[in-house]
Design an enzyme around this catalytic site. Structure first.
Site, short mmCIF file in Angstrom:
data_model
loop_
_atom_site.label_atom_id
_atom_site.label_comp_id
_atom_site.label_asym_id
_atom_site.label_seq_id
_atom_site.Cartn_x
_atom_site.Cartn_y
_atom_site.Cartn_z
N LEU A 292 7.02 7.82 14.32
CA LEU A 292 5.74 7.65 15.03
C LEU A 292 4.61 7.52 14.00
O LEU A 292 4.34 8.46 13.26
CB LEU A 292 5.47 8.85 15.94
CG LEU A 292 6.63 9.24 16.87
CD1 LEU A 292 6.20 10.41 17.76
CD2 LEU A 292 7.06 8.05 17.72
N TYR B 95 -3.40 -11.21 -29.10
CA TYR B 95 -3.11 -11.56 -27.71
C TYR B 95 -2.05 -12.64 -27.68
O TYR B 95 -2.21 -13.70 -28.29
CB TYR B 95 -4.37 -12.05 -26.97
CG TYR B 95 -4.01 -12.58 -25.60
CD1 TYR B 95 -3.59 -11.72 -24.59
CD2 TYR B 95 -4.02 -13.95 -25.33
CE1 TYR B 95 -3.20 -12.20 -23.34
CE2 TYR B 95 -3.65 -14.45 -24.09
CZ TYR B 95 -3.23 -13.57 -23.10
OH TYR B 95 -2.83 -14.04 -21.88
N ARG C 49 -9.37 -24.94 -41.25
CA ARG C 49 -10.64 -24.21 -41.31
C ARG C 49 -11.46 -24.89 -42.40
O ARG C 49 -10.92 -25.61 -43.25
CB ARG C 49 -10.40 -22.74 -41.64
CG ARG C 49 -9.76 -22.53 -42.97
CD ARG C 49 -9.36 -21.08 -43.24
NE ARG C 49 -8.99 -20.94 -44.63
CZ ARG C 49 -8.05 -20.13 -45.09
NH1 ARG C 49 -7.38 -19.35 -44.24
NH2 ARG C 49 -7.79 -20.05 -46.37
N ALA D 142 1.48 5.63 14.79
CA ALA D 142 0.41 4.87 15.43
C ALA D 142 -0.92 5.62 15.39
O ALA D 142 -1.96 5.06 15.72
CB ALA D 142 0.78 4.56 16.87
N GLY E 110 -0.70 10.39 22.56
CA GLY E 110 0.16 11.52 22.20
C GLY E 110 1.53 11.09 21.71
O GLY E 110 1.95 9.94 21.89
N THR E 111 2.23 12.04 21.09
CA THR E 111 3.52 11.74 20.47
C THR E 111 4.59 11.39 21.51
O THR E 111 5.48 10.57 21.24
CB THR E 111 3.99 12.93 19.61
OG1 THR E 111 3.85 14.14 20.38
CG2 THR E 111 3.17 13.07 18.35
N ARG F 268 -8.10 12.87 10.16
CA ARG F 268 -8.43 13.96 9.24
C ARG F 268 -8.37 13.55 7.77
O ARG F 268 -8.90 14.24 6.91
CB ARG F 268 -7.49 15.16 9.50
CG ARG F 268 -7.78 15.87 10.80
CD ARG F 268 -6.64 16.78 11.22
NE ARG F 268 -5.55 16.03 11.85
CZ ARG F 268 -4.42 16.58 12.30
NH1 ARG F 268 -4.23 17.88 12.17
NH2 ARG F 268 -3.48 15.83 12.85
N LYS G 190 -3.25 6.31 7.48
CA LYS G 190 -2.81 7.48 6.70
C LYS G 190 -1.48 7.23 6.00
O LYS G 190 -1.29 7.61 4.84
CB LYS G 190 -2.69 8.68 7.63
CG LYS G 190 -2.14 9.92 6.99
CD LYS G 190 -2.25 11.14 7.88
CE LYS G 190 -1.22 11.16 8.98
NZ LYS G 190 -1.29 12.40 9.79
C1 UD1 Z 1 2.21 17.28 15.04
C2 UD1 Z 1 2.94 17.86 16.27
C3 UD1 Z 1 3.22 19.33 16.06
C4 UD1 Z 1 3.97 19.54 14.76
C5 UD1 Z 1 3.17 18.96 13.60
C6 UD1 Z 1 3.97 19.06 12.34
C7 UD1 Z 1 2.58 16.96 18.51
C8 UD1 Z 1 1.65 16.83 19.64
N1 UD1 Z 1 2.12 17.63 17.43
O1 UD1 Z 1 0.90 17.76 15.01
O2 UD1 Z 1 4.02 19.79 17.12
O3 UD1 Z 1 4.22 20.90 14.54
O4 UD1 Z 1 2.91 17.58 13.84
O5 UD1 Z 1 3.30 18.53 11.25
O6 UD1 Z 1 3.71 16.49 18.59
N2 UD1 Z 1 1.19 9.68 16.63
C9 UD1 Z 1 1.36 8.50 17.29
N3 UD1 Z 1 0.73 8.31 18.48
C10 UD1 Z 1 -0.03 9.29 19.06
C11 UD1 Z 1 -0.19 10.50 18.38
C12 UD1 Z 1 0.43 10.68 17.15
O7 UD1 Z 1 2.04 7.60 16.81
O8 UD1 Z 1 -0.54 9.04 20.15
C13 UD1 Z 1 1.86 9.89 15.33
C14 UD1 Z 1 0.89 10.01 14.18
O9 UD1 Z 1 0.67 8.76 13.58
C15 UD1 Z 1 1.62 10.96 13.23
C16 UD1 Z 1 2.50 11.78 14.15
O10 UD1 Z 1 2.56 11.11 15.37
O11 UD1 Z 1 2.42 10.28 12.29
C17 UD1 Z 1 1.98 13.18 14.34
O12 UD1 Z 1 0.63 13.14 14.74
P1 UD1 Z 1 -0.45 14.10 14.10
O13 UD1 Z 1 -1.75 13.77 14.67
O14 UD1 Z 1 -0.32 14.13 12.64
O15 UD1 Z 1 0.04 15.48 14.74
P2 UD1 Z 1 -0.22 16.96 14.23
O16 UD1 Z 1 -1.51 17.42 14.73
O17 UD1 Z 1 0.00 17.05 12.77
CA CA Z 2 0.65 15.62 11.24
#
Ligand code: UD1
Ligand code: CA
Length: 453
Positions: free
Chosen positions: A9, A365, A439, A11, A78-79, A16, A23
């Site tokens: 994942l 060079y 020269r 996206a 969300g994830t 931060r 990132k």
């Molecule tokens: C996430 C987890 C948390 C875990 C922690 C470990 C969730 C909600 N949170 O938190 O349980 O303990 O990582 O480091 O699962 N992403 C998407 N689409 C979205 C949201 C996120 O593709 O809609 C991807 C992000 O690009 C990233 C990953 O999911 O690579 C995790 O997202 P991030 O925002 O880093 O989550 P954390 O707050 O670190």
């Molecule tokens: Ca993370």
């Protein structure tokens, strides 16, 4: 058909890290975060790799070193939602789901997890670790009843008691693909962040009587996520130490591991010594008994046995045995240096092949040239390869002597053992064994200074 696939994942916006680029494209020891993760998936033997990308996804695609499939998540809901976006492209029995920001995960951990999920016929097998101080790091807590898995809660949604729990998940889970999508289609976003969590998919499976297990690893760094620049620097430090320890265990002397940065797949032979402030990245192979540094940068190059490289930069080039480079030399892409070549201070070589025993000891060079064996380039000699519009190539044959401050205007050919007088500007080819002098003749005017007064 493959039995296992992986879904990464990636996206999210990575807010931060405060960057104009995604990132996952930030680099750790010369390689982007996403490619570190893909390396580990490939090391784990996974051939079917899928990536969820979002806005800026084209930049991610352009950076990825492997052949992978892509799914698109338009809005970052969300994830769990991100995983659903990949439904059409996932068709293996098991899917390893992980986040795009955990570059320290090791291939063997992932392959262990996949094999175990398959063996125990798990619906979900979660990788966990004990974090010393998980508070405020955003880690989901793994809550148990007795020894068995009870639920997984996001830090934001955890009760004060649940937050005290030190067992956490870094988002690496192997799912039975069919069970995962069934559960994902039923979760909601009624939580602190109003997001569809992949972790809720696990809780839903559990509620429906699914088989959920965990694997706990001791090395917590493997699940360390990069959310901020500070965490990025931490990752660099951890990976650097891991890699330096590996080379030292294999017989490489690293004078100061704190300031030595070596890429993941660099190969280094025994009894090579690396001095401080050195960066060695990419597809680089270094032989035995080589001395490198201080203050040296090497990318994608081959350095053969017994070379000595001091305070220099070498990119995309190939050095024979016992070559000496520097201090303060720059070997630019597509250069090939034969055995025992000596490139001294303030010398630049570009896109040239240099034969054995040739020397350019000071301030020269050499660009776009074919240089033979045992050629001597005097101090300040220059191959003038660029006419303002086009680059031209020159050839300098075995044993030629290029005097100090000579300019060879390309394209030009200098024959074997030809002698170019110092200060000459050479525009025409020079035959073997000839002297070329181009020269003005010196004129001395007697008493000129006295008479001027
Ligand atoms: C996430 C987890 C948390 C875990 C922690 C470990 C969730 C909600 N949170 O938190 O349980 O303990 O990582 O480091 O699962 N992403 C998407 N689409 C979205 C949201 C996120 O593709 O809609 C991807 C992000 O690009 C990233 C990953 O999911 O690579 C995790 O997202 P991030 O925002 O880093 O989550 P954390 O707050 O670190
Ligand atoms: Ca993370």
């Amino acid at each position: 058909m493959e039995r296992f696939s992986a879904l990464v994942l990636a996206a999210g916006n990575g807010k931060r890290i405060k960057s104009n680029k995604p990132k996952v494209l930030h680099k750790i020891l010369g390689k982007s975060i996403i490619n570190h993760i893909l390396d580990s998936l490939v090391e784990a033997g996974i051939n079917d790799i899928n990536l969820v990308i979002g806005a800026n996804g084209d930049l991610v695609k352009a950076d990825v070193d492997y052949d992978v499939n892509y799914a698109y998540q338009e809005k970052q809901l969300g994830t769990g939602h991100a995983t659903l976006c990949a439904k059409e492209i996932l068709n293996t029995e098991y899917t390893l789901v992980m986040y795009g920001d955990t570059p320290l995960i090791k291939g063997d951990t992932l392959s262990y997890l996949l094999k175990k999920a398959d063996r125990i016929k798990a619906d979900a097998l979660i990788l966990t670790t004990i974090a010393d101080n998980p508070s405020g790091q955003g880690f989901a807590r793994v809550i148990r009843k007795g020894f068995s898995f009870e639920k997984i809660v996001q830090e934001e949604d955890a009760t004060a008691l649940e937050r005290k729990c030190k067992e956490v998940s870094g988002g690496i889970t192997v799912f039975k693909t069919s069970s995962m999508f069934k559960a994902l289609e039923q979760i909601d976003n009624k939580n602190e962040n109003k997001e569809y969590y992949i972790t809720d998919c696990i809780n839903k499976m559990k509620a429906d009587g699914g088989h959920i297990e965990t694997v706990k690893i001791d090395d917590s760094w493997q699940i360390f996520g990069v959310n901020t620049r500070e965490q990025l620097a931490k990752c660099v430090a951890i990976l650097k130490n891991r890699i330096n320890a590996y080379h030292m265990a294999n017989g490489v002397t690293i004078i100061d591991p704190n300031t030595t940065y070596i890429g993941k797949y660099v190969k280094i032979g025994i009894d090579t010594t690396i001095y401080p402030n050195t960066y060695i990245f990419g597809d680089t192979e270094i032989g035995e008994n080589v001395v490198i540094g201080t203050n040296t940068e090497i990318h994608d190059s081959k350095i053969s046995d017994a070379c000595i490289i001091k305070q220099s930069t070498i990119v995309d080039s190939d050095l024979g045995k016992e070559v000496s480079v520097g201090p303060y030399a720059h070997i630019r892409p597509n250069s090939k240096l034969g055995d025992r070549v000596k490139i001294g201070d303030f010398v630049e070589i570009k896109n040239s092949s240099i034969g054995t025993d040739t020397t350019a000891s000071h301030h020269a060079y050499i660009g776009d040239s074919e240089v033979g064996n045992s050629v001597n380039f005097g101090c300040g000699s220059v191959v003038v390869n660029f006419d303002g519009k086009n680059k031209h190539r020159s050839s300098i044959k075995d044993g030629a002597f290029i005097g100090c401050n000579a300019n060879l205007i390309s394209p030009v050919s200098i024959g074997e053992k030809a002698f170019i007088a110092a200060g000459s500007t050479i525009t025409d080819d020079v035959e073997a064994d000839s002297l070329a002098i181009a020269r003005n003749k010196q004129e001395n005017i007697e008493n000129w200074v006295k008479n001027k007064k």
